[in-house]
Design an enzyme around this catalytic site. Structure first.
Site, mmCIF file in Angstrom:
data_model
loop_
_atom_site.group_PDB
_atom_site.id
_atom_site.type_symbol
_atom_site.label_atom_id
_atom_site.label_comp_id
_atom_site.label_asym_id
_atom_site.label_seq_id
_atom_site.Cartn_x
_atom_site.Cartn_y
_atom_site.Cartn_z
ATOM 1 C CG ASN A 72 -0.352 -0.273 2.489
ATOM 2 O OD1 ASN A 72 0.827 -0.611 2.564
ATOM 3 N ND2 ASN A 72 -1.116 -0.108 3.547
ATOM 4 C CD GLU A 113 4.751 -0.969 12.716
ATOM 5 O OE1 GLU A 113 3.536 -1.031 13.012
ATOM 6 O OE2 GLU A 113 5.579 -0.375 13.406
ATOM 7 C CB CYS A 149 -2.214 -1.247 8.359
ATOM 8 S SG CYS A 149 -1.101 0.135 8.578
ATOM 9 C CD GLU A 195 7.740 0.550 10.482
ATOM 10 O OE1 GLU A 195 6.660 0.705 9.899
ATOM 11 O OE2 GLU A 195 8.787 0.153 9.923
HETATM 12 P P1 NDP Z 1 1.310 -9.796 3.173
HETATM 13 O O1 NDP Z 1 1.346 -10.162 4.590
HETATM 14 O O2 NDP Z 1 0.693 -10.719 2.206
HETATM 15 O O3 NDP Z 1 2.802 -9.569 2.629
HETATM 16 C C1 NDP Z 1 3.676 -8.664 3.236
HETATM 17 C C2 NDP Z 1 5.078 -8.901 2.700
HETATM 18 O O4 NDP Z 1 5.604 -10.123 3.223
HETATM 19 C C3 NDP Z 1 5.141 -9.049 1.188
HETATM 20 O O5 NDP Z 1 6.323 -8.452 0.716
HETATM 21 C C4 NDP Z 1 5.166 -10.552 1.014
HETATM 22 O O6 NDP Z 1 5.680 -10.939 -0.234
HETATM 23 C C5 NDP Z 1 6.046 -10.962 2.162
HETATM 24 N N1 NDP Z 1 5.908 -12.338 2.590
HETATM 25 C C6 NDP Z 1 4.861 -13.185 2.430
HETATM 26 N N2 NDP Z 1 5.109 -14.384 3.020
HETATM 27 C C7 NDP Z 1 6.353 -14.303 3.565
HETATM 28 C C8 NDP Z 1 7.181 -15.208 4.307
HETATM 29 N N3 NDP Z 1 6.774 -16.439 4.630
HETATM 30 N N4 NDP Z 1 8.387 -14.773 4.713
HETATM 31 C C9 NDP Z 1 8.814 -13.521 4.445
HETATM 32 N N5 NDP Z 1 8.079 -12.632 3.729
HETATM 33 C C10 NDP Z 1 6.860 -13.009 3.296
HETATM 34 O O7 NDP Z 1 0.667 -8.370 3.148
HETATM 35 P P2 NDP Z 1 0.173 -7.491 1.912
HETATM 36 O O8 NDP Z 1 1.305 -7.130 1.019
HETATM 37 O O9 NDP Z 1 -0.996 -8.194 1.339
HETATM 38 O O10 NDP Z 1 -0.260 -6.140 2.641
HETATM 39 C C11 NDP Z 1 -1.468 -5.993 3.254
HETATM 40 C C12 NDP Z 1 -1.379 -6.227 4.735
HETATM 41 O O11 NDP Z 1 -0.371 -5.413 5.316
HETATM 42 C C13 NDP Z 1 -2.642 -5.863 5.440
HETATM 43 O O12 NDP Z 1 -3.074 -6.906 6.268
HETATM 44 C C14 NDP Z 1 -2.308 -4.646 6.281
HETATM 45 O O13 NDP Z 1 -3.046 -4.514 7.411
HETATM 46 C C15 NDP Z 1 -0.862 -4.797 6.503
HETATM 47 N N6 NDP Z 1 -0.236 -3.500 6.656
HETATM 48 C C16 NDP Z 1 0.202 -3.112 7.889
HETATM 49 C C17 NDP Z 1 0.746 -1.883 8.096
HETATM 50 C C18 NDP Z 1 1.256 -1.480 9.438
HETATM 51 O O14 NDP Z 1 2.118 -0.636 9.507
HETATM 52 N N7 NDP Z 1 0.793 -2.037 10.518
HETATM 53 C C19 NDP Z 1 0.880 -0.934 6.999
HETATM 54 C C20 NDP Z 1 0.422 -1.432 5.744
HETATM 55 C C21 NDP Z 1 -0.113 -2.681 5.597
HETATM 56 P P3 NDP Z 1 4.703 -11.047 -1.513
HETATM 57 O O15 NDP Z 1 3.466 -10.322 -1.227
HETATM 58 O O16 NDP Z 1 5.499 -10.440 -2.578
HETATM 59 O O17 NDP Z 1 4.451 -12.505 -1.697
#
Ligand code: NDP
Length: 485
Positions: free
Chosen positions: A154, A251, A285, A459
């Site tokens: 995002n 996060e 998020c 953060e």
């Molecule tokens: P995901 O949890 O699907 O993915 C986050 C990142 O982790 C991606 O780069 C993903 O790679 C990577 N990833 C996935 N599986 C693994 C693993 N087993 N080991 C290491 N890395 C891995 O989240 P989204 O990208 O779908 O983002 C949306 C989510 O993020 C929402 O639930 C939202 O709430 C949260 N979010 C939280 C924020 C905060 O600051 N608290 C801010 C913004 C979002 P890839 O996707 O390339 O497979």
């Protein structure tokens, strides 16, 4: 013709763009049209190795530089980001689909704020002197070493900077893996940092899916992992990091409450609910997606909310007049539409929106449901889209209990003109980042992060320094050593 969003190569390692087309191709799709605008390739094991070994080596000299020298580079990078804000915002819009109206003020600018803030702090990271009679203890704030950053889709520029800036300020190196959905912007961050004078190898970006993230997290050379992502991914990454006793910042997601008492200024409360649900088409998020409205102002609130939501301008995100963009992917759009159907099936009252917009791209109309109850799916699960649930309440005590009845704990907001009530309620809400008569402000000076399943660590602010450094304590004896024998 090559699209202007196509990067020079997929990865940025050791101060330069690097390509390895043996990796799985990752198409970059522009969410507003569905067209493919670029291709990058997932990191092969050879690329992962190159990034980790270069970052490990480069950190040794960086950690020995003075904080002031490190900070100067970060501040220079902040200036370059601000000068190029327009170009970076256009790219952010291609990467995510978020409207330029937003990206011009919320992405490269927020990244630049982090670089400037942590660049400014870098020179003042000191330890303590603790007198012990004639002896004393001194403490030193040391770098952790090699840090891995993993981003969600995002806020690709902001996340790359929110992790990179404090890591580098403290003397660490970083390997950053953006989400496969939005691979473009972090490469620009790396490019700018190096243009500003960052020595090669300290900030590396490699592409890939979860497997690449997992390869980084489990590598024994890595000292810390900072993830922005969903709760299920957070649990996996936290467990993998724990196996190697690594530091973490998590996060994660939320289902945050926004509580509106009947003495609140209705216009401001509606504005807060819009900011907390429809900014970035709801893909934030910390969004306050459970909007609890006290019964006395419920109908007035809903009427103004519907009216103002009707003024959202859906359209070409690169047009500055557009105020509401598409979902980041077709898949995310379908997830959101699925939740909207659930809301209808489970008996929530649709106030506005409620379907895919009749236009190209992955647009979902900004949607408001009223008469939502605590047990409905749309009130319990994180949707990550423009779906606001409005729930009624009678008393302060009741709403606090209901607001806290969730596994999440990222954010919470209260709108009221009674300031003692505002502080009393906020004090009882289980959330890390809270707001009074506002919603979703995220200045770099303020700590950001969640409690409960929403995360670990913080953060931004001085708190982030604690999570990217460790304290060494040194006891200094001035006299003789006494020993039993
Ligand atoms: P995901 O949890 O699907 O993915 C986050 C990142 O982790 C991606 O780069 C993903 O790679 C990577 N990833 C996935 N599986 C693994 C693993 N087993 N080991 C290491 N890395 C891995 O989240 P989204 O990208 O779908 O983002 C949306 C989510 O993020 C929402 O639930 C939202 O709430 C949260 N979010 C939280 C924020 C905060 O600051 N608290 C801010 C913004 C979002 P890839 O996707 O390339 O497979």
């Amino acid at each position: 013709m090559t699209h202007p969003a196509q990067p020079k190569a997929s990865h940025f390692i050791n101060g330069a763009y690097v390509e390895d087309t043996a990796g799985t191709p990752i198409p970059v799709i522009y969410a507003a049209t569905g067209e493919q605008i670029a291709t990058v390739y997932a990191a092969t094991p050879a690329i992962v190795e190159q990034a980790l070994s270069t970052a490990k080596e480069a950190q040794k000299a960086w950690g020995k530089m003075t904080g002031t020298e490190r900070g100067r580079i970060l501040r220079r990078a902040a200036d370059i980001m601000r000068e190029r804000n327009h170009e970076l915002s256009v790219l952010e819009t291609y990467d995510t689909g978020k409207p330029l109206q937003e990206t011009l003020v919320a992405d490269a600018t927020s990244g630049a704020d982090a670089l400037e803030y942590f660049g400014g702090l870098a020179g003042s990271l000191t330890g303590e002197h603790i007198p012990m009679g004639e002896d004393w203890v001194y403490t030193v704030r040391e770098a952790l070493g090699l840090c891995v950053g993993i981003g969600a889709w995002n806020y690709p520029t902001q996340i790359a900077c929110w992790k990179g800036a404090p890591a580098l300020a403290c003397g660490n190196s970083m390997v950053f893996k953006p989400s496969e959905t939005t691979p473009l912007c972090a490469l620009k961050v790396a490019e700018i940092l190096h243009e500003a004078g960052l020595p090669a190898g300290l900030y590396n970006v490699i592409q890939g899916m979860g497997e690449v993230g997992a390869a980084l997290v489990t590598d024994p050379r890595v000292d810390k992992v900072s993830l922005t992502g969903s709760v299920p991914t957070g649990k996996k990454v936290y467990a993998a990091a724990a196996a190697g006793m690594k530091h973490v910042t998590m996060e994660l997601g939320g289902k945050s409450p926004l509580i509106i008492f009947d003495d609140a200024d209705v216009e401001n409360a509606v504005g807060g609910a819009i900011n907390g649900n429809f900014y970035s088409s709801g893909q934030v998020c910390s969004n306050g997606t459970r909007v609890f409205v006290q019964k006395g102002i419920k109908e007035k609130f809903l009427a103004r909310l519907a009216e103002r939501t009707g003024a959202a301008v859906l359209g070409d995100p690169q047009d500055e007049a557009t105020s509401f963009g598409p979902m980041v992917t077709e898949n995310q759009m379908n997830i959101v539409l699925g939740y909207i159907e659930k809301g209808k099936e489970e008996g929530a009252r649709l106030i506005c929106g409620g379907k895919r917009a009749d236009m190209p791209g992955f647009f979902v109309e900004p949607t408001v449901f009223a008469d939502v109850t605590d047990d409905m799916t749309i009130a319990r699960e994180e949707i990550f889209g423009p779906v606001m649930s409005v729930l009624d309440f009678d008393t302060e005590e009741e709403v606090i209990a209901r607001a806290n009845d969730t596994e999440f704990g990222l954010s919470a907001g209260v709108f009221t003109n009674d300031f003692s009530r505002a502080h009393r309620v906020i004090g009882q809400l289980e959330a890390g980042s809270c707001f009074i008569n506002s919603y979703n402000d995220a200045p770099v000076e303020a700590p950001f992060g969640g409690v409960k399943a929403s995360g670990v660590g913080r953060e931004n602010s001085k708190e982030a320094i604690k999570h990217f450094s460790q304290v060494k304590s040194v006891y200094v004896r001035m006299g003789d050593v006494e020993a039993a024998f």
